[in-house]
Design a protein around this motif. Sequence first.
Motif, short mmCIF file in Angstrom:
data_model
loop_
_atom_site.label_atom_id
_atom_site.label_comp_id
_atom_site.label_asym_id
_atom_site.label_seq_id
_atom_site.Cartn_x
_atom_site.Cartn_y
_atom_site.Cartn_z
N LYS A 1 -9.34 -2.90 4.11
CA LYS A 1 -7.92 -2.67 3.84
C LYS A 1 -7.69 -1.23 3.40
CE LYS A 1 -5.19 -5.73 2.74
NZ LYS A 1 -4.04 -6.49 3.26
N SER A 2 -6.53 -0.70 3.76
CA SER A 2 -6.11 0.60 3.24
C SER A 2 -5.65 0.41 1.80
CB SER A 2 -4.98 1.17 4.09
OG SER A 2 -4.53 2.40 3.57
N GLN A 3 -6.23 1.16 0.87
CA GLN A 3 -5.95 0.98 -0.55
C GLN A 3 -5.18 2.17 -1.10
OE1 GLN A 3 -6.68 -1.88 -1.86
NE2 GLN A 3 -8.41 -2.68 -0.73
N SER A 4 -4.11 1.91 -1.86
CA SER A 4 -3.40 2.97 -2.55
C SER A 4 -4.13 3.29 -3.84
CB SER A 4 -1.96 2.55 -2.86
OG SER A 4 -1.34 3.51 -3.69
N SER B 1 -12.99 3.06 -1.41
CA SER B 1 -11.95 4.07 -1.25
C SER B 1 -11.96 4.88 -2.53
CB SER B 1 -10.58 3.43 -1.04
OG SER B 1 -10.55 2.64 0.11
N THR C 1 -11.89 12.01 2.10
CA THR C 1 -10.93 11.04 2.62
C THR C 1 -10.92 9.83 1.69
OG1 THR C 1 -10.40 9.54 4.44
CG2 THR C 1 -12.71 10.08 4.13
N THR C 2 -9.76 9.21 1.53
CA THR C 2 -9.68 8.00 0.72
C THR C 2 -9.83 6.75 1.58
OG1 THR C 2 -7.26 7.98 0.90
CG2 THR C 2 -8.22 9.09 -1.02
N ARG C 3 -10.17 6.93 2.86
CA ARG C 3 -10.40 5.77 3.72
C ARG C 3 -11.63 5.01 3.21
NH1 ARG C 3 -10.99 7.16 9.81
NH2 ARG C 3 -11.20 4.89 9.83
N PRO C 4 -11.64 3.68 3.35
CA PRO C 4 -12.82 2.91 2.93
C PRO C 4 -14.08 3.43 3.61
CG PRO C 4 -10.99 1.44 3.40
CD PRO C 4 -10.56 2.81 3.85
N THR C 5 -15.10 3.69 2.80
CA THR C 5 -16.34 4.31 3.26
C THR C 5 -17.53 3.45 2.89
OG1 THR C 5 -15.35 6.51 2.95
CG2 THR C 5 -17.75 6.41 3.16
N ASN D 1 -16.87 5.28 8.17
CA ASN D 1 -15.63 4.59 7.79
C ASN D 1 -15.40 3.38 8.69
OD1 ASN D 1 -14.59 7.88 7.62
ND2 ASN D 1 -14.64 6.63 5.78
N ILE E 1 -10.06 0.23 9.61
CA ILE E 1 -9.12 -0.52 8.79
C ILE E 1 -8.51 -1.66 9.61
CG2 ILE E 1 -6.87 -0.37 7.62
CD1 ILE E 1 -7.70 2.44 6.74
#
Length: 254
Positions: free
Chosen positions: A76-79, A112, A118-122, A152, A155
Motif C-alpha cells: 500500500k502507498s503510505q502517507s 516506507s 523514495t517513500t515508496r514501499p521498499t 520496490n 503498489i
Amino acid sequence: MNRTIAASASIALAGLLLPALFASASTQHAAHEPIPALVTGSSAIQKASAQQYSWATGFDNGSAGPSWMQENFLIKSQSLKDRAGAVENNHSITETYVRDAAGNAFEFGVSSDGTNATTRPTLFTTAWTAGKFNGYEAGFVSSTRVKPGSFNPPIGTSPEFGYSITGGKVWFTYDGKRFGYIPESYWRGGFGAVTETQTYGEVYNNSPGGSRIPTMNGRVSHYRTNTGSRLTRYRVSSPYRITNAGGTGFTFSS
C-alpha cells in the motif's frame, strides 16, 4: 536504507524475554524488536504508550519452530506526514520477525521511510545476533536483481514473502522465488530452530501528538508454515485497528 540506532524504547511484560521497538530522534531510525502478546480478540485495541510507535501484530502459535514460512503482504502507498504536515523521518512497515533460542533473529518485509530517496514501499531484511541488532541488510548475500534496500514491490499488488532455513542458512523469498540469503557462518553454529515468530504492521511518528500521524494500512494473507502453525494471538495499539483476523492473516488500518 542505511540506518542507525540513536535511542530505544522498551515494551516489556514480566517473565517474557520479548523485545520492544527502537527509535531514532535524528535523521536515521532503526529496527524494532517484536511486541509482547496480550490480545486474543480480532478487534481489541491496546492503548498506545507515550512512545512514538504504533503497531498491529499477529503471533504464531507454533511450539515446534517452522523451517519455512510463506505469506502475502498487500503493498500500500503510505502517507508519512505528521501533525505538522512534514514527512520528517517517519516510517510505515509490514514485516515478519523470526527468532531462535540463542536470541539470533532476522526480519523481512517492506518499509516506507521518510529518510529514503523514495517513500515508496521498499524491500528490506535485517539480522540480529544474540539479541543484538546488526542493521539493515546485515549479513545478506544477494543472489538476484531483487535487492533489499532498493527494490520496490508494485503498489496495489499482494506478493508472496517468506523464508526457509536449511542447515542453519536462511534463504529469503519474494514472489515465490529466492532472492538472497544469510549464510550459516553469520551466526555461531548457524541459525537454530525457530522459537518465536511475529508478523506485524508498524508506524513510527517523529512528532507524536495531534491528529495527523503516518498511516498504517495493509493486509497479511495466506500465512502458512511447514509445521501447520497459525496466527492465533493479536495485539494492536490505538489509533490502529485489526480486522478480519484469523489463522492465516489479518487486516490492519487506521
